[in-house]
Write a protein that holds these residues in place. Structure first.
Motif, PDB file in Angstrom:
ATOM      1  N   VAL A  76      49.406  40.392  33.622  1.00  0.00           N
ATOM      2  CA  VAL A  76      49.300  41.199  34.533  1.00  0.00           C
ATOM      3  C   VAL A  76      50.101  41.822  35.448  1.00  0.00           C
ATOM      4  O   VAL A  76      50.881  41.538  35.386  1.00  0.00           O
ATOM      5  CB  VAL A  76      48.711  39.996  35.788  1.00  0.00           C
ATOM      6  N   GLY A  77      50.279  43.074  35.336  1.00  0.00           N
ATOM      7  CA  GLY A  77      50.719  44.448  35.926  1.00  0.00           C
ATOM      8  C   GLY A  77      51.491  44.722  37.121  1.00  0.00           C
ATOM      9  O   GLY A  77      52.126  44.167  38.151  1.00  0.00           O
ATOM     10  N   THR A  78      50.263  44.262  38.000  1.00  0.00           N
ATOM     11  CA  THR A  78      50.682  43.977  39.485  1.00  0.00           C
ATOM     12  C   THR A  78      49.185  44.032  40.168  1.00  0.00           C
ATOM     13  O   THR A  78      48.200  43.829  39.003  1.00  0.00           O
ATOM     14  CB  THR A  78      50.784  45.756  40.100  1.00  0.00           C
ATOM     15  N   VAL A  79      49.609  42.595  41.035  1.00  0.00           N
ATOM     16  CA  VAL A  79      48.672  41.889  41.684  1.00  0.00           C
ATOM     17  C   VAL A  79      48.403  43.220  42.890  1.00  0.00           C
ATOM     18  O   VAL A  79      49.146  43.123  43.856  1.00  0.00           O
ATOM     19  CB  VAL A  79      48.903  40.797  42.328  1.00  0.00           C
ATOM     20  N   LEU A  80      47.297  43.632  43.636  1.00  0.00           N
ATOM     21  CA  LEU A  80      46.611  44.364  44.682  1.00  0.00           C
ATOM     22  C   LEU A  80      46.381  43.519  45.844  1.00  0.00           C
ATOM     23  O   LEU A  80      45.130  42.437  45.461  1.00  0.00           O
ATOM     24  CB  LEU A  80      45.251  45.119  44.188  1.00  0.00           C
ATOM     25  N   SER A  84      40.425  47.226  47.406  1.00  0.00           N
ATOM     26  CA  SER A  84      40.052  48.871  47.245  1.00  0.00           C
ATOM     27  C   SER A  84      42.006  49.854  46.504  1.00  0.00           C
ATOM     28  O   SER A  84      41.476  51.072  46.752  1.00  0.00           O
ATOM     29  CB  SER A  84      39.846  49.493  49.061  1.00  0.00           C
ATOM     30  N   GLY A  85      42.395  48.905  46.878  1.00  0.00           N
ATOM     31  CA  GLY A  85      43.934  49.306  45.936  1.00  0.00           C
ATOM     32  C   GLY A  85      43.492  49.913  45.118  1.00  0.00           C
ATOM     33  O   GLY A  85      43.085  49.629  43.973  1.00  0.00           O
ATOM     34  N   ALA A 102      41.446  41.149  46.289  1.00  0.00           N
ATOM     35  CA  ALA A 102      42.537  41.134  45.752  1.00  0.00           C
ATOM     36  C   ALA A 102      41.737  41.608  44.616  1.00  0.00           C
ATOM     37  O   ALA A 102      40.506  41.623  43.762  1.00  0.00           O
ATOM     38  CB  ALA A 102      43.275  40.424  45.115  1.00  0.00           C
ATOM     39  N   ALA A 103      42.686  42.156  43.564  1.00  0.00           N
ATOM     40  CA  ALA A 103      42.790  42.888  42.270  1.00  0.00           C
ATOM     41  C   ALA A 103      43.605  42.767  41.331  1.00  0.00           C
ATOM     42  O   ALA A 103      45.197  43.145  41.797  1.00  0.00           O
ATOM     43  CB  ALA A 103      42.252  44.793  42.720  1.00  0.00           C
ATOM     44  N   LEU A 104      43.387  42.874  39.772  1.00  0.00           N
ATOM     45  CA  LEU A 104      44.374  42.611  39.068  1.00  0.00           C
ATOM     46  C   LEU A 104      44.660  43.724  38.291  1.00  0.00           C
ATOM     47  O   LEU A 104      43.525  44.770  37.608  1.00  0.00           O
ATOM     48  CB  LEU A 104      44.381  41.355  38.181  1.00  0.00           C
ATOM     49  N   CYS A 105      45.542  44.331  37.722  1.00  0.00           N
ATOM     50  CA  CYS A 105      45.625  45.328  36.884  1.00  0.00           C
ATOM     51  C   CYS A 105      46.712  44.998  35.714  1.00  0.00           C
ATOM     52  O   CYS A 105      47.543  44.607  35.838  1.00  0.00           O
ATOM     53  CB  CYS A 105      46.795  46.457  38.109  1.00  0.00           C
TER      54      CYS A 105
END
Length: 171
Positions: A76-80, A84-85, A102-105
Protein backbone atom coordinates in the motif's frame (compact mmCIF):
# COMPACT_ATOMS: atom_id res chain seq x y z
CA UNK A 1 -8.19 -55.33 46.36
CA UNK A 2 -10.25 -52.13 46.72
CA UNK A 3 -7.22 -50.30 48.11
CA UNK A 4 -5.10 -51.47 45.19
CA UNK A 5 -7.70 -50.15 42.66
CA UNK A 6 -7.95 -46.84 44.52
CA UNK A 7 -4.17 -46.45 44.50
CA UNK A 8 -4.07 -47.39 40.80
CA UNK A 9 -6.79 -44.84 39.94
CA UNK A 10 -4.98 -42.13 41.93
CA UNK A 11 -1.66 -42.91 40.20
CA UNK A 12 -3.33 -42.78 36.77
CA UNK A 13 -5.04 -39.51 37.67
CA UNK A 14 -1.72 -37.97 38.73
CA UNK A 15 -0.01 -39.22 35.56
CA UNK A 16 -2.83 -37.79 33.42
CA UNK A 17 -2.65 -34.45 35.27
CA UNK A 18 1.13 -34.25 34.79
CA UNK A 19 0.82 -35.15 31.09
CA UNK A 20 -1.83 -32.48 30.49
CA UNK A 21 0.18 -29.91 32.46
CA UNK A 22 3.33 -30.76 30.49
CA UNK A 23 1.54 -30.47 27.14
CA UNK A 24 0.14 -27.02 27.90
CA UNK A 25 3.04 -25.55 29.85
CA UNK A 26 5.68 -26.03 27.14
CA UNK A 27 7.06 -22.81 25.71
CA UNK A 28 5.24 -22.19 22.48
CA UNK A 29 7.00 -21.45 19.21
CA UNK A 30 6.72 -17.87 18.03
CA UNK A 31 3.41 -17.22 16.36
CA UNK A 32 3.39 -16.81 12.60
CA UNK A 33 2.57 -13.38 11.22
CA UNK A 34 -1.15 -12.96 11.23
CA UNK A 35 -3.17 -12.31 8.15
CA UNK A 36 -6.20 -10.06 8.18
CA UNK A 37 -9.00 -10.10 5.64
CA UNK A 38 -9.75 -6.54 4.58
CA UNK A 39 -13.35 -5.30 4.50
CA UNK A 40 -12.68 -1.59 5.05
CA UNK A 41 -9.84 -0.05 3.03
CA UNK A 42 -9.74 3.03 5.26
CA UNK A 43 -8.36 0.82 8.08
CA UNK A 44 -5.35 -0.38 6.04
CA UNK A 45 -2.07 1.38 6.85
CA UNK A 46 0.37 2.84 4.34
CA UNK A 47 3.26 0.41 3.89
CA UNK A 48 1.15 -2.71 4.58
CA UNK A 49 1.37 -5.54 2.08
CA UNK A 50 -1.66 -7.22 0.58
CA UNK A 51 -2.53 -10.16 -1.63
CA UNK A 52 -5.65 -11.22 -3.42
CA UNK A 53 -7.22 -14.29 -1.87
CA UNK A 54 -10.43 -14.43 -3.90
CA UNK A 55 -10.99 -15.95 -7.32
CA UNK A 56 -9.53 -12.89 -8.99
CA UNK A 57 -8.25 -9.45 -8.28
CA UNK A 58 -11.26 -7.84 -6.68
CA UNK A 59 -12.05 -6.18 -3.38
CA UNK A 60 -13.85 -9.29 -2.14
CA UNK A 61 -10.60 -11.14 -1.54
CA UNK A 62 -7.97 -8.73 -0.25
CA UNK A 63 -5.85 -9.85 2.71
CA UNK A 64 -3.14 -7.95 4.60
CA UNK A 65 -0.02 -10.16 4.81
CA UNK A 66 3.55 -9.99 6.11
CA UNK A 67 5.65 -7.98 3.64
CA UNK A 68 8.51 -10.49 3.93
CA UNK A 69 6.28 -13.34 2.72
CA UNK A 70 6.54 -14.81 -0.76
CA UNK A 71 2.90 -13.97 -1.57
CA UNK A 72 3.23 -10.27 -0.69
CA UNK A 73 3.41 -8.87 -4.22
CA UNK A 74 1.65 -5.56 -3.53
CA UNK A 75 2.35 -2.82 -0.98
CA UNK A 76 0.00 0.00 0.00
CA UNK A 77 1.61 3.23 -1.20
CA UNK A 78 -1.23 5.50 -0.11
CA UNK A 79 -4.67 5.19 1.49
CA UNK A 80 -7.14 7.69 0.04
CA UNK A 81 -9.98 8.92 2.24
CA UNK A 82 -12.32 9.33 -0.73
CA UNK A 83 -13.04 6.95 -3.58
CA UNK A 84 -12.86 9.85 -6.01
CA UNK A 85 -9.35 10.78 -4.82
CA UNK A 86 -6.29 10.45 -7.01
CA UNK A 87 -3.10 8.60 -6.15
CA UNK A 88 0.09 10.65 -5.90
CA UNK A 89 2.77 10.56 -8.60
CA UNK A 90 3.27 7.00 -9.80
CA UNK A 91 1.83 4.07 -11.69
CA UNK A 92 -0.39 2.63 -8.96
CA UNK A 93 -2.99 -0.12 -9.09
CA UNK A 94 -6.08 1.50 -7.57
CA UNK A 95 -8.74 -0.39 -5.62
CA UNK A 96 -11.80 1.58 -4.56
CA UNK A 97 -14.03 0.73 -1.58
CA UNK A 98 -17.33 2.54 -2.19
CA UNK A 99 -18.92 1.08 0.98
CA UNK A 100 -16.38 2.88 3.19
CA UNK A 101 -15.47 5.77 0.82
CA UNK A 102 -11.78 4.87 0.64
CA UNK A 103 -9.27 3.68 -1.93
CA UNK A 104 -5.88 1.98 -1.91
CA UNK A 105 -3.01 2.99 -4.17
CA UNK A 106 -1.03 -0.25 -4.58
CA UNK A 107 2.48 -0.68 -5.93
CA UNK A 108 4.74 -3.72 -6.25
CA UNK A 109 6.34 -4.88 -3.00
CA UNK A 110 9.77 -5.06 -4.56
CA UNK A 111 13.38 -5.46 -3.52
CA UNK A 112 16.51 -5.79 -5.63
CA UNK A 113 16.54 -9.17 -7.40
CA UNK A 114 12.77 -9.87 -7.13
CA UNK A 115 11.04 -11.14 -10.25
CA UNK A 116 7.47 -10.37 -11.31
CA UNK A 117 4.83 -11.04 -13.87
CA UNK A 118 3.97 -7.44 -14.48
CA UNK A 119 2.26 -5.61 -17.34
CA UNK A 120 4.61 -2.67 -17.67
CA UNK A 121 2.21 -0.97 -20.06
CA UNK A 122 -0.83 -0.96 -17.77
CA UNK A 123 -0.35 -1.65 -14.06
CA UNK A 124 -4.05 -1.05 -13.38
CA UNK A 125 -4.96 -4.14 -15.45
CA UNK A 126 -1.85 -6.07 -14.50
CA UNK A 127 -1.97 -9.08 -12.20
CA UNK A 128 1.18 -8.12 -10.27
CA UNK A 129 2.58 -11.45 -9.08
CA UNK A 130 5.95 -12.24 -7.50
CA UNK A 131 7.68 -15.44 -8.67
CA UNK A 132 10.94 -17.32 -8.53
CA UNK A 133 13.08 -15.81 -11.29
CA UNK A 134 13.22 -19.14 -13.15
CA UNK A 135 9.42 -19.29 -13.51
CA UNK A 136 8.18 -19.07 -17.11
CA UNK A 137 5.67 -16.31 -16.27
CA UNK A 138 8.34 -13.85 -15.10
CA UNK A 139 8.83 -10.92 -17.45
CA UNK A 140 10.68 -8.32 -15.32
CA UNK A 141 13.35 -8.31 -12.63
CA UNK A 142 14.01 -5.54 -10.13
CA UNK A 143 17.47 -4.06 -10.69
CA UNK A 144 17.14 -1.46 -7.94
CA UNK A 145 14.70 0.48 -5.80
CA UNK A 146 16.12 3.99 -6.14
CA UNK A 147 15.34 7.31 -4.48
CA UNK A 148 15.96 9.19 -7.72
CA UNK A 149 17.29 7.85 -11.02
CA UNK A 150 17.90 4.25 -12.04
CA UNK A 151 21.31 2.69 -12.68
CA UNK A 152 22.43 1.99 -16.27
CA UNK A 153 21.60 -1.73 -16.17
CA UNK A 154 17.90 -0.90 -15.69
CA UNK A 155 15.94 -0.80 -18.94
CA UNK A 156 13.24 1.44 -17.50
CA UNK A 157 12.01 2.98 -14.28
CA UNK A 158 8.53 3.11 -12.82
CA UNK A 159 8.28 6.25 -10.65
CA UNK A 160 6.35 6.41 -7.40
CA UNK A 161 5.90 9.11 -4.80
CA UNK A 162 8.91 8.15 -2.66
CA UNK A 163 10.97 5.92 -4.97
CA UNK A 164 11.57 4.65 -8.47
CA UNK A 165 11.30 0.96 -9.28
CA UNK A 166 14.15 0.15 -11.69
CA UNK A 167 13.40 -2.87 -13.88
CA UNK A 168 14.84 -4.93 -16.72
CA UNK A 169 12.93 -7.26 -19.01
CA UNK A 170 13.65 -10.95 -18.51
CA UNK A 171 11.81 -12.45 -21.50
Amino acid sequence: MVVRRTVMVCVLAVVAYVAVWWMFSEEEEPAQATQAFVTDYSKVEKGSCVRFTGPGENDQGLTVVDCAGAKAALRVGTVLTETSGACPRGDYKVLRDTRNNAALCLMPNAARGDCFEYDTGDLQRSVVSKFDCAAPRVNVQVVDVARESCPEEAEFGVPYEEMTLCLRRVR
